[in-house]
Design a protein around this motif. Sequence first.
Motif, short mmCIF file in Angstrom:
data_model
loop_
_atom_site.label_atom_id
_atom_site.label_comp_id
_atom_site.label_asym_id
_atom_site.label_seq_id
_atom_site.Cartn_x
_atom_site.Cartn_y
_atom_site.Cartn_z
N ASP A 284 20.81 -67.08 -57.58
CA ASP A 284 21.76 -66.62 -56.57
C ASP A 284 22.97 -67.54 -56.50
O ASP A 284 24.11 -67.08 -56.37
CB ASP A 284 21.08 -66.56 -55.20
CG ASP A 284 20.04 -65.46 -55.10
OD1 ASP A 284 20.05 -64.56 -55.97
OD2 ASP A 284 19.20 -65.50 -54.18
N SER A 285 22.71 -68.85 -56.58
CA SER A 285 23.82 -69.81 -56.55
C SER A 285 24.73 -69.63 -57.76
O SER A 285 25.96 -69.64 -57.63
CB SER A 285 23.26 -71.23 -56.53
OG SER A 285 24.30 -72.18 -56.57
N GLU A 286 24.14 -69.43 -58.93
CA GLU A 286 24.93 -69.22 -60.15
C GLU A 286 25.82 -67.98 -60.03
O GLU A 286 26.98 -68.00 -60.45
CB GLU A 286 23.99 -69.08 -61.35
CG GLU A 286 24.68 -68.83 -62.68
CD GLU A 286 25.28 -70.08 -63.28
OE1 GLU A 286 25.96 -69.96 -64.32
OE2 GLU A 286 25.08 -71.18 -62.73
N LYS A 287 25.29 -66.95 -59.42
CA LYS A 287 26.07 -65.71 -59.25
C LYS A 287 27.30 -65.97 -58.38
O LYS A 287 28.41 -65.52 -58.70
CB LYS A 287 25.20 -64.62 -58.63
CG LYS A 287 25.88 -63.27 -58.49
CD LYS A 287 24.90 -62.22 -57.98
CE LYS A 287 25.53 -60.83 -57.99
NZ LYS A 287 26.67 -60.72 -57.08
N VAL A 288 27.10 -66.71 -57.30
CA VAL A 288 28.23 -67.03 -56.41
C VAL A 288 29.26 -67.88 -57.15
O VAL A 288 30.48 -67.67 -57.02
CB VAL A 288 27.73 -67.76 -55.14
CG1 VAL A 288 28.90 -68.27 -54.31
CG2 VAL A 288 26.87 -66.82 -54.30
N GLN A 289 28.79 -68.85 -57.93
CA GLN A 289 29.73 -69.71 -58.65
C GLN A 289 30.56 -68.90 -59.66
O GLN A 289 31.76 -69.13 -59.80
CB GLN A 289 29.00 -70.85 -59.38
CG GLN A 289 28.07 -71.69 -58.54
CD GLN A 289 28.52 -71.93 -57.12
OE1 GLN A 289 29.69 -72.19 -56.85
NE2 GLN A 289 27.60 -71.83 -56.19
N MET A 290 29.92 -67.99 -60.37
CA MET A 290 30.64 -67.17 -61.33
C MET A 290 31.70 -66.31 -60.63
O MET A 290 32.83 -66.14 -61.13
CB MET A 290 29.67 -66.28 -62.11
CG MET A 290 28.74 -67.03 -63.06
SD MET A 290 29.63 -67.94 -64.37
CE MET A 290 29.56 -69.60 -63.71
N GLU A 291 31.35 -65.78 -59.47
CA GLU A 291 32.31 -64.99 -58.70
C GLU A 291 33.48 -65.86 -58.24
O GLU A 291 34.64 -65.42 -58.27
CB GLU A 291 31.60 -64.33 -57.51
CG GLU A 291 30.60 -63.26 -57.91
CD GLU A 291 29.68 -62.83 -56.78
OE1 GLU A 291 29.02 -61.77 -56.92
OE2 GLU A 291 29.60 -63.55 -55.75
N ASP A 292 33.18 -67.08 -57.82
CA ASP A 292 34.25 -67.98 -57.38
C ASP A 292 35.15 -68.42 -58.54
O ASP A 292 36.36 -68.59 -58.37
CB ASP A 292 33.65 -69.22 -56.71
CG ASP A 292 33.34 -68.99 -55.24
OD1 ASP A 292 33.99 -68.12 -54.63
OD2 ASP A 292 32.44 -69.66 -54.70
N ILE A 293 34.56 -68.61 -59.71
CA ILE A 293 35.36 -69.00 -60.87
C ILE A 293 36.38 -67.92 -61.20
O ILE A 293 37.56 -68.20 -61.48
CB ILE A 293 34.45 -69.31 -62.07
CG1 ILE A 293 33.73 -70.64 -61.85
CG2 ILE A 293 35.26 -69.36 -63.37
CD1 ILE A 293 32.70 -70.97 -62.91
#
Length: 422
Positions: A368-377
Amino acid sequence: MMNPIDVQFSHLKKIRNPYPNSCIQHARSLKSLLIWNSHEPNHCLLQTSQELARSLVQQFNPNIPIEEALTPPSSWYTSPDFLSLEFDQVFFRGWQAVGCTEQVQEANSFFTGRLGNVEYVVCRDENGEFRAFHNVCRHHASLLAFGSGKGSCFTCPYHGWTYGLNGALLKATRITGIKNFNVKEFGLVPLRVAIWGPFILLNLETEAFSQQGYDDVGMEWLGSSSKILSTNGVDTSLSYLCRREYTIECNWKVFCDNYLDGGYHVPFAHKDLASDLKLDSYSTTVYEKVSIQRCDGGEVQGQEDFDRLGSKSLYAFIYPNFMDRYGPWMDTNLVLPLGPRKCKVVFDYFLDASLKDDEAFVAKSLEDSEKVQMEDIVLCESVQRGLESPAYGSGRYAPMVEKAMRHFHCLLHQNLMNDFYF
């Protein structure tokens, strides 16, 4: 062919500015200054770069109420000269977070890093004492250590000069015949290091080094929020889990701004995350060097150990580039400038020891954290491209949610205005 003075002047005239007339006048005064100093070319170019960067600082007004204020100009996010000023005035002054104690948990362990042009190594000597040095051999400037590891000394890979973990020069190879050489004057150059909670801090200021303790580092680094964070978030009993790093094609401040918008972007960019948060509950409290955002969330299923945190999330931003999120995890974000349009973000994850072995829970949380980071990038890189467009100069704040962002910009302006000689 244009001479260096005219090249610099032509560069100044191309700077976009919401006040174009004043910009040209300032550029002309700089050209006069250049001509006056033309017999000292190196000093001349350096002074021009600083003058240019500081003229960009003055394009932001921190005294206007947020309801009427403009955001910093896009040049703050694109100019190499501005980034150079930020290193000098912000990152090379005061305490900077560089890692966590887990990285040097054992005696004789070390890790290395870089901030701007400063290469550093942090280690724990045989007595368990934390130490830090410039990671540069005193012989011919080779880097000494790379990455992380363990060892009782640092041996230069170039010519074999060897240093103890206390920084002392232990061995200088093949120096027979050398004169006026004092071994005590050729140890590693030390840096001030301190610990707050699980975090390792360095002070890169060049003034005289002192080996004294830093009992008040919490107040220096965090101000009055140090007590709040130590009792409402930072938990040194949590177990270190893992680290993830991301290189992002954006200015370091773009990532910070994204973190500081009071959840403004969450329902549009992080739809899954938004479903677990009560965005109407978002609140922001501003301290001297810290802003804290709080938000209620849904129930934390099957995590009785986190009852003390309830369902609240706390997001702390520690000026200039360190972010913590608490509840139920603790994860930290360290944003490191790599250039005007590139940064590295280092995530460290901490978790209660009782949940560390719950593989399904850990895997799902990290996913879940990785998904948020990819969206933020995606967001941050898109913003950077927009900042570089001629269509954008400055924006506006959303007063109800972007208070923390405004606070960040005002602190940065205050730092960059120091030591002005206009």
